[in-house]
Design a protein around this motif. Structure first.
Motif, PDB file in Angstrom:
ATOM      1  N   ILE A  70       5.272  11.752   2.151  1.00  0.00           N
ATOM      2  CA  ILE A  70       4.938  13.096   2.623  1.00  0.00           C
ATOM      3  C   ILE A  70       5.091  14.026   1.433  1.00  0.00           C
ATOM      4  O   ILE A  70       6.122  14.019   0.766  1.00  0.00           O
ATOM      5  N   ASP A  71       4.072  14.805   1.149  1.00  0.00           N
ATOM      6  CA  ASP A  71       4.208  15.789   0.074  1.00  0.00           C
ATOM      7  C   ASP A  71       3.127  16.839   0.204  1.00  0.00           C
ATOM      8  O   ASP A  71       2.029  16.544   0.697  1.00  0.00           O
ATOM      9  N   HIS A  72       3.433  18.063  -0.222  1.00  0.00           N
ATOM     10  CA  HIS A  72       2.448  19.139  -0.220  1.00  0.00           C
ATOM     11  C   HIS A  72       1.715  19.237  -1.556  1.00  0.00           C
ATOM     12  O   HIS A  72       0.854  20.093  -1.721  1.00  0.00           O
ATOM     13  N   GLU A 125       0.832  -1.206   0.000  1.00  0.00           N
ATOM     14  CA  GLU A 125       0.000   0.000   0.000  1.00  0.00           C
ATOM     15  C   GLU A 125       0.865   1.255   0.000  1.00  0.00           C
ATOM     16  O   GLU A 125       2.057   1.217   0.328  1.00  0.00           O
ATOM     17  N   ILE A 126       0.243   2.357  -0.369  1.00  0.00           N
ATOM     18  CA  ILE A 126       0.879   3.673  -0.283  1.00  0.00           C
ATOM     19  C   ILE A 126       0.068   4.503   0.702  1.00  0.00           C
ATOM     20  O   ILE A 126      -1.121   4.754   0.500  1.00  0.00           O
ATOM     21  N   LEU A 127       0.712   4.912   1.772  1.00  0.00           N
ATOM     22  CA  LEU A 127       0.083   5.725   2.811  1.00  0.00           C
ATOM     23  C   LEU A 127       0.576   7.158   2.682  1.00  0.00           C
ATOM     24  O   LEU A 127       1.787   7.404   2.694  1.00  0.00           O
ATOM     25  N   GLY A 128      -0.341   8.089   2.540  1.00  0.00           N
ATOM     26  CA  GLY A 128       0.017   9.498   2.495  1.00  0.00           C
ATOM     27  C   GLY A 128      -0.015  10.098   3.889  1.00  0.00           C
ATOM     28  O   GLY A 128      -1.008   9.974   4.598  1.00  0.00           O
ATOM     29  N   LEU A 129       1.089  10.725   4.288  1.00  0.00           N
ATOM     30  CA  LEU A 129       1.184  11.376   5.595  1.00  0.00           C
ATOM     31  C   LEU A 129       1.102  12.877   5.352  1.00  0.00           C
ATOM     32  O   LEU A 129       2.001  13.474   4.747  1.00  0.00           O
ATOM     33  N   ILE A 130      -0.008  13.485   5.786  1.00  0.00           N
ATOM     34  CA  ILE A 130      -0.246  14.887   5.478  1.00  0.00           C
ATOM     35  C   ILE A 130      -0.412  15.688   6.768  1.00  0.00           C
ATOM     36  O   ILE A 130      -0.620  15.141   7.849  1.00  0.00           O
ATOM     37  N   GLY A 131      -0.321  17.003   6.619  1.00  0.00           N
ATOM     38  CA  GLY A 131      -0.489  17.903   7.746  1.00  0.00           C
ATOM     39  C   GLY A 131       0.176  19.231   7.453  1.00  0.00           C
ATOM     40  O   GLY A 131       1.045  19.328   6.585  1.00  0.00           O
ATOM     41  N   PRO A 132      -0.201  20.278   8.177  1.00  0.00           N
ATOM     42  CA  PRO A 132       0.402  21.596   7.958  1.00  0.00           C
ATOM     43  C   PRO A 132       1.901  21.579   8.251  1.00  0.00           C
ATOM     44  O   PRO A 132       2.417  20.656   8.891  1.00  0.00           O
ATOM     45  N   ASN A 133       2.596  22.600   7.794  1.00  0.00           N
ATOM     46  CA  ASN A 133       4.023  22.726   8.111  1.00  0.00           C
ATOM     47  C   ASN A 133       4.225  22.703   9.626  1.00  0.00           C
ATOM     48  O   ASN A 133       3.480  23.340  10.370  1.00  0.00           O
TER      49      ASN A 133
END
Length: 252
Positions: free
Chosen positions: A200-202, A37-45
Motif C-alpha cells: 500500500i502506498d500513495h 508477485e507484487i500486488l499493489g493495493l490502491i485507493g483513496p484515503n
C-alpha cells in the motif's frame, strides 16, 4: 497475471467483510496474492486498504468471509499464529524497539520464532548490508531518521523468512533517493526469496513501476483489479480518484 491461484501456494481473502459498529469498513472483498508477485493495493484515503491488511493478519475480526494461507483457513488464528505461518507485515507507523540497536531490532524477529541468538545474527547480517544499514548497525533505533526506521522494519520482517510480506506505506516519509533505493530492493525480493508482497502506498510512480498487478478499493469494496494499465484506466478508479493528486499521477 490474472490473480487467480493456480495452486494452493497463495494468500487469499474470500468475501471478507469487516464492521466497526454500524460502519461496514469492508464489504465482501476478495484478494489473491500469489508467491513471486507484487500486488499493489490502491485507493483513496479511508477506502479500507489498511483494514484489509489488518483483516488478513488478524488485527481486526471478520464479520464474514475467510482468510486462507496456502489452502489452510486461518480466519480464527491470532496474529502471532498467522506470523508463524509466514504472513509478516509493516505498519503505517513504524514500530521498532527504540532502546535496541539496529542489529538487535532485526535479530529479534528470528528469536521470536524460536531461533538462537547466533542464528539471529547470521540471518540479520546480510539483511543489514542489503538495506544499507551497515554503518548504523550498532546505533539505537531511537537515533534513526525516518527512512532508516522504515528500512529496519522491512529488514526485520524479512528476517522472519516470510512467505507473504504486507507493506503498509513503506515509502512514507522517504525522499526521492530513499524511495528509489527501496524500490530497487523490493522489486527483486519475490524472485530471490520466493515470496509474495502486497504494498500500500500513495507514491503512485513507485507503485506503477514496482507492481505486477493492482487492486483498487473504494468505500470498502473492490472497484478494479488487473494489470497496472487496466486498473489505472478503469472508469471506477478514475472516478474514485477524481481531483486528487494521486489520481493525476495515476492517470498521467
Amino acid at each position: 497475471m490474472t490473480g487467480k491461484p493456480d495452486s494452493a501456494l497463495c494468500l487469499s481473502a474470500e468475501a471478507v467483510s469487516v464492521r466497526f459498529g454500524s460502519l461496514k469498513a469492508l464489504d465482501t472483498v476478495d484478494l489473491v496474492l500469489n508467491r513471486g508477485e507484487i500486488l499493489g493495493l490502491i485507493g483513496p484515503n479511508g477506502s479500507g486498504k489498511t483494514t484489509l491488511i489488518n483483516a488478513i493478519t488478524g488485527q481486526v475480526p471478520l464479520a464474514s468471509g475467510r482468510v486462507l494461507c496456502d489452502g489452510e483457513d486461518i480466519s480464527a488464528l491470532p496474529p502471532r499464529e498467522r506470523a508463524l505461518r509466514g504472513i509478516l507485515r509493516s505498519f503505517q507507523t513504524v514500530r521498532l524497539f527504540r532502546d535496541l540497536t539496529v542489529s538487535e531490532n532485526i535479530e529479534v524477529a528470528v528469536v521470536a520464532k524460536g531461533g538462537s541468538r547466533r542464528e539471529a545474527q547470521k540471518i540479520a547480517q546480510p539483511l543489514i548490508e542489503e538495506f544499507g544499514l551497515g554503518e548504523k548497525c550498532d546505533e539505537l533505533a531511537a537515533a534513526l531518521n525516518y527512512g532508516d526506521e522504515r528500512r529496519v522494519e522491512i529488514a526485520r520482517a524479512l528476517a522472519a523468512e516470510p512467505k507473504y510480506l504486507l507493506l503498509d506505506e513503506p515509502a512514507a516519509g522517504m525522499n526521492e533517493e530513499e524511495s528509489e533505493g527501496l524500490l530497487s530492493i523490493l522489486k527483486t525480493l519475490p524472485e530471490r526469496r520466493g515470496l509474495g508482497i502486497i504494498i500500500i502506498d500513495h507514491d503512485m510512480p513507485l507503485i506503477m513501476r514496482l507492481c505486477s498487478r493492482l487492486q483498487a478499493i473504494a468505500s470498502g469494496k473492490t472497484i478494479a483489479t488487473g494489470s497496472v494499465n487496466e486498473v489505472r484506466h478503469a472508469p471506477a478508479v478514475i472516478e474514485a480518484y477524481l481531483g486528487s493528486d494521486a489520481g493525476e499521477l495515476l492517470h498521467a
